[in-house]
Design an enzyme around this catalytic site. Structure first.
Site, PDB file in Angstrom:
ATOM      1  CG  ASP A 158      -2.049  -0.956   1.154  1.00 14.40           C
ATOM      2  OD1 ASP A 158      -2.058  -1.765   0.202  1.00 14.40           O
ATOM      3  OD2 ASP A 158      -2.920  -0.917   2.026  1.00 14.40           O
ATOM      4  CG  ASP A 159       0.253   3.748   2.337  1.00 16.95           C
ATOM      5  OD1 ASP A 159      -0.922   3.491   2.007  1.00 16.95           O
ATOM      6  OD2 ASP A 159       0.624   3.809   3.512  1.00 16.95           O
TER       7      ASP A 159
ATOM      8  CG  HIS B 163      -4.302   2.752  -0.525  1.00 18.94           C
ATOM      9  ND1 HIS B 163      -5.169   2.005   0.243  1.00 18.94           N
ATOM     10  CD2 HIS B 163      -3.356   3.198   0.349  1.00 18.94           C
ATOM     11  CE1 HIS B 163      -4.752   2.014   1.506  1.00 18.94           C
ATOM     12  NE2 HIS B 163      -3.673   2.739   1.605  1.00 18.94           N
TER      13      HIS B 163
ATOM     14  CG  HIS C 125      -3.855   7.053   3.157  1.00 18.86           C
ATOM     15  ND1 HIS C 125      -4.000   6.786   4.507  1.00 18.86           N
ATOM     16  CD2 HIS C 125      -3.392   5.904   2.614  1.00 18.86           C
ATOM     17  CE1 HIS C 125      -3.644   5.544   4.753  1.00 18.86           C
ATOM     18  NE2 HIS C 125      -3.275   4.976   3.622  1.00 18.86           N
TER      19      HIS C 125
ATOM     20  CG  HIS D  77       2.323  -0.044   4.450  1.00 15.10           C
ATOM     21  ND1 HIS D  77       2.043  -1.008   5.393  1.00 15.10           N
ATOM     22  CD2 HIS D  77       1.194   0.693   4.315  1.00 15.10           C
ATOM     23  CE1 HIS D  77       0.796  -0.845   5.809  1.00 15.10           C
ATOM     24  NE2 HIS D  77       0.257   0.189   5.174  1.00 15.10           N
TER      25      HIS D  77
HETATM   26 ZN   LIG Z   1      -2.520   3.105   3.305  1.00 19.00          ZN
END
Ligand SMILES: [Zn+2]
Length: 353
Positions: free
Chosen positions: A165-166, A216, A220, A310
């Site tokens: 993620d991210d 995603h 955020h 991540h």
């Molecule tokens: Zn995230």
């Protein structure tokens, strides 16, 4: 004789008196507790230990002075948490850091709300911790849209998916791509839209190297605070950024923190999206070492696991342990007989619309 009688009646009196006292204290104890002042105690310490202010303690005990005598009984009224707080009694073995992890509170918040001048806390101490904002609603979401919300694959085959993620970023995401490339692993990257401008080439590289990209959100946020329109805006903005680079419209959505409203999900499903959370949280950004990540993650692996990691960090956090854990995890999973596959080979979903 009279002396003995006096003594026994005095004894009886004291029993009756004690009983009365117990009843009185008992009634008070429903709302408050009694604390016996120990030598060296100060009013401030006692108040602080019970999450009260000195004024609250003075008022509850109608004290005329702040001087305390050892053995003195003080009524301790219950502390009143603010709207976003709950009270937690410190347990033996607790540290401020552990409480922070348990209640997802950062240390600054805990220090400020508990007026702590050091991180020392004591068993029995009453602390203010954040109230959980939302009830975990995933079972309700899954029941509402069967086959559109996933935590893990239903396979009994030893297959798992790695998800990052991210990203994108040019520090850790690229290292993870190097690693996946050299080990021949295909993974899924859930992209944060506002990380894309200026780093489009990293997204292009993901696609070129055979990975899947998913959505995603753009900024955020916790989407449970958003209207369905706000949620769609977050998703669409990122989708358009990625479509410009890859020509693909991402169908897989991983909401930040795994949080989604029912109305938001209705809208997403109606527009052809699928929501993918995870079954194994590696806690890679939170745990300090590769070893800790491995020890935390490996015992949770099952056929069908969706592993959350991540590939980019918020606020300059060092994700080197994540990168190293990715490599170790791949070796360990293969040793355990697991095949690492992209999400589309673990779940009955399409990556793109
Ligand atoms: Zn995230």
């Amino acid at each position: 004789m009279s002396k003995r009688l006096w003594s026994s009646s005095r004894c009886l009196l004291s029993v009756v008196f004690s009983f009365l006292l117990l009843v009185m204290v008992g009634a008070t104890a429903l709302a408050a507790r009694i604390y016996r002042v120990q030598p060296g105690d100060t009013l401030y310490q006692i108040a602080h230990y019970h999450a009260l202010t000195t004024e609250e303690l003075v008022k509850a005990n109608q004290l005329a002075t702040t001087l305390l005598l050892p053995g003195q009984a003080l009524v301790i009224p219950p502390a009143t948490p603010r709207a976003d707080e709950q009270l937690y009694t410190v347990q033996p073995g607790d540290s401020l850091f552990r409480i922070g992890q348990r209640f997802q509170a950062d240390l600054q918040w805990l220090r400020a709300r508990n007026k702590l001048t050091s991180d020392l806390i004591y068993p029995g101490q009453i602390t203010r911790v954040p109230k959980p904002k939302y009830v975990w609603n995933i079972p309700a979401l899954m029941a509402r849209h069967p086959g559109k919300v996933f935590l893990n694959g239903t396979t009994t085959a030893k297959r798992v998916a790695l998800t990052f993620d991210d990203g994108p970023d040019t520090e850790y995401t690229t290292k993870i791509l190097d690693l996946l490339g050299s080990l021949g692993v295909k993974a899924t990257f859930f992209l944060k839209g506002n990380n894309i401008p200026g780093q489009e080439w990293v997204v292009a590289r993901m696609i070129r190297e055979g990975h899947i990209v998913g959505n995603h959100s753009y900024s955020h946020p916790n989407l449970r605070k958003y209207s369905p329109e706000g949620i769609m805006r977050e998703i669409k903005t990122t989708e358009e950024l990625v479509a410009k680079i890859t020509g693909k419209e991402m169908a897989l959505v991983r909401p930040p923190y795994g949080e989604m409203t029912e109305a938001g999900l209705d809208r997403l499903v109606g527009a052809g999206y699928v929501m993918i959370n995870w079954s194994v949280d590696s806690l890679d950004w939170r745990l300090g070492s590769t070893e800790q990540i491995m020890n935390h993650t490996l015992p949770q692996i099952k056929p069908g696991s969706i592993i959350l990691m991540h590939s980019a960090s918020e606020g300059g956090r060092d994700l080197t342990p994540s990168v190293n854990a990715t490599e170790r995890l791949i070796y360990a999973l293969r040793e355990m007989g697991y095949e690492i596959v992209p999400l589309t080979e673990l779940l009955p979903v399409w990556a793109y619309k």
